[in-house]
Design an enzyme around this catalytic site. Structure first.
Site, short mmCIF file in Angstrom:
data_model
loop_
_atom_site.label_atom_id
_atom_site.label_comp_id
_atom_site.label_asym_id
_atom_site.label_seq_id
_atom_site.Cartn_x
_atom_site.Cartn_y
_atom_site.Cartn_z
N ASN A 45 -4.42 5.91 -0.65
CA ASN A 45 -3.91 6.12 0.71
C ASN A 45 -3.33 7.52 0.90
O ASN A 45 -3.33 8.03 2.02
CB ASN A 45 -2.85 5.06 1.04
CG ASN A 45 -3.50 3.73 1.32
OD1 ASN A 45 -4.68 3.67 1.63
ND2 ASN A 45 -2.74 2.65 1.21
N GLU A 76 -5.53 -0.36 -7.68
CA GLU A 76 -4.54 0.62 -8.15
C GLU A 76 -3.41 -0.14 -8.82
O GLU A 76 -2.91 -1.12 -8.25
CB GLU A 76 -3.96 1.41 -6.98
CG GLU A 76 -4.85 2.51 -6.46
CD GLU A 76 -4.19 3.28 -5.33
OE1 GLU A 76 -4.17 4.50 -5.39
OE2 GLU A 76 -3.72 2.66 -4.36
N HIS A 94 -2.51 -2.94 -6.21
CA HIS A 94 -2.97 -2.62 -4.85
C HIS A 94 -4.49 -2.76 -4.73
O HIS A 94 -5.25 -1.94 -5.25
CB HIS A 94 -2.52 -1.20 -4.46
CG HIS A 94 -2.91 -0.83 -3.08
ND1 HIS A 94 -3.31 0.43 -2.72
CD2 HIS A 94 -2.95 -1.58 -1.95
CE1 HIS A 94 -3.60 0.44 -1.43
NE2 HIS A 94 -3.39 -0.76 -0.95
N SER A 131 0.83 -1.20 0.00
CA SER A 131 0.00 0.00 0.00
C SER A 131 0.86 1.25 0.00
O SER A 131 0.34 2.35 -0.07
CB SER A 131 -0.93 -0.01 1.22
OG SER A 131 -0.19 -0.19 2.39
#
Ligand code: CAA
Length: 303
Positions: free
Chosen positions: A196, A158, A146, A125
């Site tokens: 994130n 992602e 991800h 991440s």
């Protein structure tokens, strides 16, 4: 030589039966891939398979999956405690603990085990994909892939190209994401990528709001649920992601950008030090040992 093409991916290896690996294994098996799920912990593997079976049972009960398809899906998943159990994988998705040294070691050890055309993906991440790729013998066949939690529900994956990733690998992985019924978004290989980078500072800010007494646990969560239409409040979401993971991502942002706006809230640090890591450990900003979970707040100021 180019990586395997999308149609040549038949077997997907998943490293790690922790928080996300089982969900990744599930969606791959449902999509028709043969799956090798590996973890050094045999109990985690048993738990993972039981969890996948239970989720498929739910789908059968709701009429979304035939009983026969459930059986076939489960039969496509093989588990093993040794990395060698991934040897026939055409694509390996590493979803081990979010520690750079461990991920590097896994990929270094995998290189001689799998075929030379096998594509490597990491579900990191926040760790640099380019750096992980550079520790393998195939930096051009390496990408970030991800997934979001809970993997079977969340539509996004992602995709992160390392600076070394070739076009064929990118196209193949995009095609796999499509077959999983998910939707890709390309992100540059910058600290914490897109989701994130935006989500964790929001969560960190909610923890600052709690720390400074702007609101209480239930109030802050209710405010974002009802005031911004978030499915979960930010503190509930922090517990769901895991407070140790939240802290690790904030540290990557802070150190990776050298920007003080990403400094982790001291209250988050203290909860992690206390071992209050969220839902998995039964305590975080809520106490999950009671039903319904009750707010669990201890401030840092002396009383
Ligand atoms: N695993 C698998 N499926 C799950 C699940 C889990 N842990 N939790 C819920 N579900 C499924 C349920 O089975 C249900 O499926 P059906 O509709 O087919 O019955 C569906 O999700 C909805 O569940 P519920 O009705 O029980 O609960 P809900 O409506 O409150 O939804 C939720 C639960 C989907 C988790 C929702 O609260 C949500 O979207 N929360 C936000 C999640 C989020 O933001 N994730 C991203 C985190 S960031 C990240 O993952 C990146 C990182 O690196 C940290």
């Amino acid at each position: 030589m180019a990586g395997a093409s999308a149609s040549e991916i038949r077997t997907i290896g998943v490293v790690g039966a922790g928080q996300m690996g089982p969900g990744i294994a599930q969606v791959c098996a449902v999509a028709g891939y043969d799956v090798r799920l590996q973890d050094i912990n045999a109990t985690a593997l048993e738990k993972a398979v039981a969890g996948i079976a239970a989720r498929l049972d739910r789908q059968v009960a709701k009429g979304e999956m035939a009983a026969g398809a459930r059986q076939e899906t489960l039969a496509r998943i093989r588990t093993g405690t040794a990395l060698e159990s991934l040897e026939d994988s055409d694509l390996v998705i590493e979803s081990a603990v979010e520690k750079e040294a461990i991920k590097r070691e896994i990929f270094e050890r995998l290189c001689p085990i799998v075929g030379k055309n096998t594509i490597f993906c990491t579900n990191t991440s926040s760790i640099s994909v380019t750096m992980l790729a550079a520790h393998t013998d195939r930096p051009e066949r390496f990408m970030g892939m991800h997934f979001m939690n809970p993997v079977p529900v969340m539509k996004l994956v992602e995709l992160i190209r390392a600076i070394s990733t070739d076009d064929a690998t990118c196209l193949t992985v995009e095609a796999v994401v499509d077959r999983l019924g998910k939707s890709p978004v390309m992100s540059a290989d910058y600290p914490a990528f897109i989701v994130n980078r935006v989500l964790l500072p929001m969560i960190n800010e909610a923890i600052y709001a709690l720390h400074e007494g702007v609101g209480d646990v239930a109030g802050i969560d209710k405010a974002l649920r009802l005031g911004a239409a978030h499915p979960m409040g930010p503190l509930q979401l922090a517990d769901f992601i895991g407070l140790d993971t939240c802290l690790a991502i904030m540290r990557v942002l802070y150190e990776g950008t050298s920007d003080s706006k990403y400094r982790p809230c001291p209250l988050l640090v203290k909860y992690v030090e206390a071992g209050w890591l969220g839902r998995e450990s039964q305590r975080g900003f809520y106490d999950y040992r009671v039903e319904p979970p009750a707010p669990n707040f201890r401030g840092l100021r002396p009383v």
